[in-house]
Design an enzyme around this catalytic site. Structure first.
Site, mmCIF file in Angstrom:
data_model
loop_
_atom_site.group_PDB
_atom_site.id
_atom_site.type_symbol
_atom_site.label_atom_id
_atom_site.label_comp_id
_atom_site.label_asym_id
_atom_site.label_seq_id
_atom_site.Cartn_x
_atom_site.Cartn_y
_atom_site.Cartn_z
ATOM 1 N N CYS A 39 0.805 -1.222 0.000
ATOM 2 C CA CYS A 39 0.000 0.000 0.000
ATOM 3 C C CYS A 39 0.836 1.269 0.000
ATOM 4 O O CYS A 39 0.298 2.363 0.190
ATOM 5 C CB CYS A 39 -0.934 0.005 1.210
ATOM 6 S SG CYS A 39 -2.029 -1.431 1.276
ATOM 7 N N LYS A 80 -8.230 -0.012 10.518
ATOM 8 C CA LYS A 80 -8.226 -1.122 9.571
ATOM 9 C C LYS A 80 -7.236 -2.169 10.069
ATOM 10 O O LYS A 80 -6.044 -1.912 10.196
ATOM 11 C CB LYS A 80 -7.824 -0.641 8.176
ATOM 12 C CG LYS A 80 -7.806 -1.764 7.141
ATOM 13 C CD LYS A 80 -7.429 -1.219 5.779
ATOM 14 C CE LYS A 80 -7.359 -2.317 4.732
ATOM 15 N NZ LYS A 80 -6.984 -1.796 3.405
ATOM 16 N N LYS A 105 -13.025 -1.613 9.616
ATOM 17 C CA LYS A 105 -12.818 -2.755 8.711
ATOM 18 C C LYS A 105 -11.876 -3.768 9.351
ATOM 19 O O LYS A 105 -10.810 -3.366 9.829
ATOM 20 C CB LYS A 105 -12.220 -2.228 7.397
ATOM 21 C CG LYS A 105 -12.011 -3.265 6.305
ATOM 22 C CD LYS A 105 -11.413 -2.610 5.061
ATOM 23 C CE LYS A 105 -11.224 -3.630 3.952
ATOM 24 N NZ LYS A 105 -10.641 -3.044 2.735
ATOM 25 N N SER A 154 -14.774 -9.003 2.170
ATOM 26 C CA SER A 154 -14.934 -10.110 1.238
ATOM 27 C C SER A 154 -14.985 -11.470 1.925
ATOM 28 O O SER A 154 -15.784 -12.338 1.559
ATOM 29 C CB SER A 154 -13.790 -10.093 0.222
ATOM 30 O OG SER A 154 -12.528 -10.189 0.880
ATOM 31 N N ARG A 177 -8.402 -9.752 -2.372
ATOM 32 C CA ARG A 177 -7.109 -9.659 -3.064
ATOM 33 C C ARG A 177 -7.151 -10.348 -4.420
ATOM 34 O O ARG A 177 -6.411 -9.980 -5.326
ATOM 35 C CB ARG A 177 -6.014 -10.211 -2.164
ATOM 36 C CG ARG A 177 -5.795 -9.282 -0.971
ATOM 37 C CD ARG A 177 -4.860 -9.809 0.067
ATOM 38 N NE ARG A 177 -4.764 -8.842 1.166
ATOM 39 C CZ ARG A 177 -4.153 -9.063 2.313
ATOM 40 N NH1 ARG A 177 -3.559 -10.226 2.517
ATOM 41 N NH2 ARG A 177 -4.131 -8.141 3.249
ATOM 42 N N GLU A 189 -5.718 5.462 16.952
ATOM 43 C CA GLU A 189 -5.711 5.687 15.508
ATOM 44 C C GLU A 189 -6.859 6.618 15.107
ATOM 45 O O GLU A 189 -6.686 7.546 14.305
ATOM 46 C CB GLU A 189 -5.845 4.357 14.762
ATOM 47 C CG GLU A 189 -4.585 3.511 14.739
ATOM 48 C CD GLU A 189 -3.612 3.952 13.641
ATOM 49 O OE1 GLU A 189 -3.853 5.003 13.009
ATOM 50 O OE2 GLU A 189 -2.615 3.250 13.430
ATOM 51 N N TYR A 242 -21.073 -6.331 -0.047
ATOM 52 C CA TYR A 242 -21.325 -6.943 -1.352
ATOM 53 C C TYR A 242 -22.752 -7.471 -1.443
ATOM 54 O O TYR A 242 -23.208 -7.833 -2.526
ATOM 55 C CB TYR A 242 -20.311 -8.060 -1.600
ATOM 56 C CG TYR A 242 -18.888 -7.559 -1.502
ATOM 57 C CD1 TYR A 242 -18.290 -6.885 -2.567
ATOM 58 C CD2 TYR A 242 -18.149 -7.703 -0.323
ATOM 59 C CE1 TYR A 242 -17.006 -6.393 -2.471
ATOM 60 C CE2 TYR A 242 -16.855 -7.210 -0.218
ATOM 61 C CZ TYR A 242 -16.290 -6.557 -1.282
ATOM 62 O OH TYR A 242 -15.017 -6.044 -1.174
#
Length: 329
Positions: A132, A201, A254, A280, A211, A239, A319
């Site tokens: 990333c 995250k 997440k 996912s 991925r 954070e 999704y």
């Protein structure tokens, strides 16, 4: 008061009664539908590990967006799959990049005005190494160089906002990236574009199918040096504190289901709009059980979303967005 004077079942005996006293509600407009945009035309490539999810060319993505809008879904979260990758992920901020092109196409369609467009800001889909940020190598050793990565991420946020993103959503977990993006967007006269930070995250096994979908698996090592350790609640709050102080307007947690306690803790502590990403692996895990007849699809889908909403999420990236919206219609 005790039984038999108090009978809790009195308020459960009919669907009308249950609906009247229901504490937590799901709405189609609180669902965000992720789309994976790829080059080409007429492309609708199934993602093997995510039944019902596809890599879509821009024209096919517009069809999905039309369906989402017709069902009352609140918005789209866009990911880009470039034709070419390099060490720095230059496709992430290209004016003619995949998500930039998709954003402009969506904004040209008057029928899609009800959809909030959210652009993921990260480099992993665009780098040849799948990390990333910028990789610095020393022989067999490597590390992700934070500050050069932040500069590229800020450049990407500006590019996506200029292309029409209603919200930019950094998911990289580099330190200081919110402040850098806010400064860069303000300088570009994009001061009205909000930042939705993936503030907490976690480095999670539940990202596996994504991925494949985004072709973003690291080619070496892993992301544990920058994504959060799943054992740390207090660090998650730090954070979030830091991202708010740097100018985040919204939060995104997440994953969702394995981290409902973190969502609840954040909801009790912060007043910013906050969503959660049903990632996912959560989706694919349930579909695997559906295919084997182990779980009832509709009830399981809706219960999983309700649990995330009950934990404190104002909106949910999922999704299941289209299927859930059909149930809620």
């Amino acid at each position: 008061m005790n039984f038999p004077q108090t009978r809790m079942r009195r308020l459960r005996k009919t669907e009308a009664m249950r609906s009247l006293v229901r504490e937590t509600h799901l709405r189609p407009e609180a669902l965000i539908y992720p789309l994976f945009i790829c080059p080409g035309e007429g492309v609708r490539k199934p993602i093997r590990s995510m039944p019902g999810v596809f890599n879509l060319s821009v024209d096919e993505a517009l069809k999905e967006a039309e369906l989402a809008a017709s069902l009352g879904v609140g918005g789209l979260l866009l990911f880009g799959l470039p034709a070419e990758k390099d060490e720095l992920g230059t496709g992430a901020w290209a004016e003619d990049g995949i998500p930039q092109t998709a954003l402009r196409a969506i904004k040209r369609q008057s029928s899609l005005k009800s959809l909030v467009t959210i652009a993921d800001v990260c480099l992993c889909e665009y780098t040849s190494h799948g990390h990333c940020g910028v990789v610095q190598r020393d022989g067999d050793h490597y590390h992700i160089d934070n500050d050069p990565s932040v500069a590229l991420l800020a450049k990407t946020a500006v590019s996506l906002a200029e292309a029409g993103a209603d919200i930019v959503a950094p998911s990289d977990m580099m330190d200081g990236r919110i402040a850098a993006m806010r400064e860069a967007m303000d300088e570009a006269r994009l001061q009205d574009t909000p930042i939705m930070s993936y503030a907490a995250k976690f480095a999670s096994a539940f990202y596996g199918p994504f991925r494949e979908a985004a072709d973003s698996a690291p080619q070496f090592g892993d992301r544990r040096s920058y994504q959060m350790d799943g054992a740390n609640m207090r660090e998650a709050m730090r954070e979030i504190d830091q991202d708010i102080a740097e100018g985040a307007d919204m939060l995104l947690m997440k994953p969702a289901m394995p981290y409902l306690d973190v969502i609840r803790a954040a909801r009790e502590r912060y007043d910013l709009p906050m969503g959660a990403y049903q990632v996912s692996g959560e989706y694919s895990m349930m579909h695997a059980a559906f295919e084997r007849g182990w779980l009832e699809p509709e009830r399981t889908m809706m219960e999983s979303l309700l649990g995330i909403r009950r934990a404190g999420a104002d909106f949910i990236v999922t999704y299941f967005a289209l299927e859930a919206a059909k149930v809620l219609a």
